[in-house]
Design an enzyme around this catalytic site. Structure first.
Site, PDB file in Angstrom:
ATOM      1  N   GLY A  80      45.566  36.238  46.922  1.00  0.00           N
ATOM      2  CA  GLY A  80      45.640  35.992  48.352  1.00  0.00           C
ATOM      3  C   GLY A  80      47.041  35.727  48.853  1.00  0.00           C
ATOM      4  N   GLU A 134      38.677  48.112  40.325  1.00  0.00           N
ATOM      5  CA  GLU A 134      38.575  47.187  41.457  1.00  0.00           C
ATOM      6  C   GLU A 134      37.644  47.685  42.547  1.00  0.00           C
ATOM      7  OE1 GLU A 134      41.860  44.490  42.969  1.00  0.00           O
ATOM      8  OE2 GLU A 134      42.954  46.245  42.243  1.00  0.00           O
ATOM      9  N   GLY A 162      49.399  37.956  49.216  1.00  0.00           N
ATOM     10  CA  GLY A 162      49.952  39.092  49.947  1.00  0.00           C
ATOM     11  C   GLY A 162      50.950  39.905  49.158  1.00  0.00           C
ATOM     12  N   LEU A 163      51.112  39.589  47.869  1.00  0.00           N
ATOM     13  CA  LEU A 163      52.043  40.323  47.011  1.00  0.00           C
ATOM     14  C   LEU A 163      51.316  41.282  46.074  1.00  0.00           C
ATOM     15  CD1 LEU A 163      54.522  37.434  46.055  1.00  0.00           C
ATOM     16  CD2 LEU A 163      54.672  39.058  47.962  1.00  0.00           C
ATOM     17  N   GLY A 164      50.027  41.496  46.317  1.00  0.00           N
ATOM     18  CA  GLY A 164      49.260  42.418  45.477  1.00  0.00           C
ATOM     19  C   GLY A 164      48.876  41.818  44.144  1.00  0.00           C
ATOM     20  N   ASP A 182      48.786  48.862  45.915  1.00  0.00           N
ATOM     21  CA  ASP A 182      49.184  47.821  44.968  1.00  0.00           C
ATOM     22  C   ASP A 182      49.159  48.314  43.528  1.00  0.00           C
ATOM     23  OD1 ASP A 182      49.307  46.270  47.204  1.00  0.00           O
ATOM     24  OD2 ASP A 182      47.509  45.092  46.765  1.00  0.00           O
TER      25      ASP A 182
END
Length: 341
Positions: A109, A147, A111-113, A159
């Site tokens: 969570g 995923e 935001g950096l993948g 990502d």
């Protein structure tokens, strides 16, 4: 034998969201991103009759007989998902006893993948452990399928490819899961100036990206005019960002970063919030020339661009808001795995 792997986290610079279906299937998506020197890590070694899963940074672990392993929602689902897919696709259904451990330099969570990068690190580790001979495209695509298909987790494609390839990449996403990664050769002085100009700030609030991405996808599906126009703008801005980086035009870089953020906020109502708006206002008052929330939005890490001479006063103002700055450098290397005798 022990195998370790790591994959780099990434900064989304432009076009994020256009890699999410159904938009990329209907219109094609463009994304500009860059890997940084923060990582997701995985370690695999032989187990004693059991499959042992450890999410070390979350302090969560479980073990069971290999035949009994199932995916359950929670911190271990990524580990179980990769194990089961590798068993099915490459080991003829055999489930060897293994000890699998993971950790990340950034929380889910952020935001950096982080979640997708962890899956890439796991796939790379399994590929090395079982000598599968997978290239970057295969690692990224397999991670994406684990995923999005096996685990049914909402999200896009950028990502996984950023983690597998590393460096600065202009990515194209087309129908039929066709992805083209175009690595960029950025001049050394441009990299140095970017590192001096960018601040990465953790708001202290990790958000669930799936909810934001679901809203974005629904808007694209029903052809919501404002959201669709915003995504078209993001796609154009990815091209502009690529050109600014290749030319070394840092003013255009900052302008495009800000334009992308303004467009992204129109894609879904939950992408921004009063906390983010207040941080942006504080940053603007202390020298920031551009703001962008990394990832889906709603929290996590924020990027701020500034003149390097304003970096100190901007950093002090942001630290006064209760979050923390993350020091980083750009990273030319993608996922790597190695054996420890």
């Amino acid at each position: 034998m022990i195998v370790r792997a790591r994959a780099p986290l990434r900064l989304g610079l432009a076009g994020g969201g256009t890699d999410v279906a159904p938009y990329c299937d209907l219109h094609g998506g463009y994304v500009m991103n860059a890997a940084i020197d923060k990582y997701a890590h995985a370690t695999i070694e032989a187990g004693d009759a059991l499959v042992e899963l450890h999410a070390l940074d979350g302090g969560v672990q479980a073990s069971c007989a290999p035949a009994a392993l199932e995916v359950a929602p929670g911190p271990l689902q990524l580990l179980a998902g990769v194990y089961l897919r590798i068993s099915r696709d490459f080991l003829g259904g055999e489930r060897p006893p293994l000890r699998i451990r993971t950790w990340s330099d950034a929380p889910p969570g952020s935001g950096l993948g982080a979640s997708s990068t962890l899956v890439v690190a796991l796939v790379a580790a399994f590929a090395e452990y079982f000598a599968l001979g997978l290239g970057e495209y295969e690692v990224a695509h397999l991670a994406y399928e684990v995923e999005r298909q096996d685990l049914a987790l909402a999200g896009g494609k950028q990502d996984q490819y950023a983690a597998a390839f590393g460096g600065f990449n202009f990515m194209e996403f087309h129908a039929g899961d066709r992805v083209i990664v175009n690595p960029l050769r950025i001049k050394d002085w441009v990299l140095a100036e970017l590192e001096a100009s960018l601040l990465l700030y953790f708001t202290g609030v990790s958000r669930e990206s799936a909810r934001i991405i679901d809203e974005q996808s629904r808007n694209a599906e029903r052809g919501a005019a404002e959201a669709l126009d915003a995504m078209h703008a993001l796609k154009r801005e990815a091209v502009q960002m690529k050109e600014a980086l290749l030319r070394g035009d840092l003013r255009a870089f900052a302008a495009t970063l800000q334009q992308g953020w303004e467009a992204k906020k129109r894609m879904a109502s939950s992408i921004s919030n009063p906390m983010i708006d207040a941080l942006e206002a504080t940053a603007r008052a202390h020298g920031a020339t551009a703001t962008k929330v990394s990832g889906a939005g709603g929290g996590g890490f924020m990027m701020f661009a500034c003149d390097p001479v304003d970096r100190i006063r901007l950093a002090r103002a942001l630290q006064g808001e209760g979050g923390r700055l993350l020091d980083f450098h750009f990273n030319p290397a993608g996922a790597v795995a190695w054996r420890v005798p």
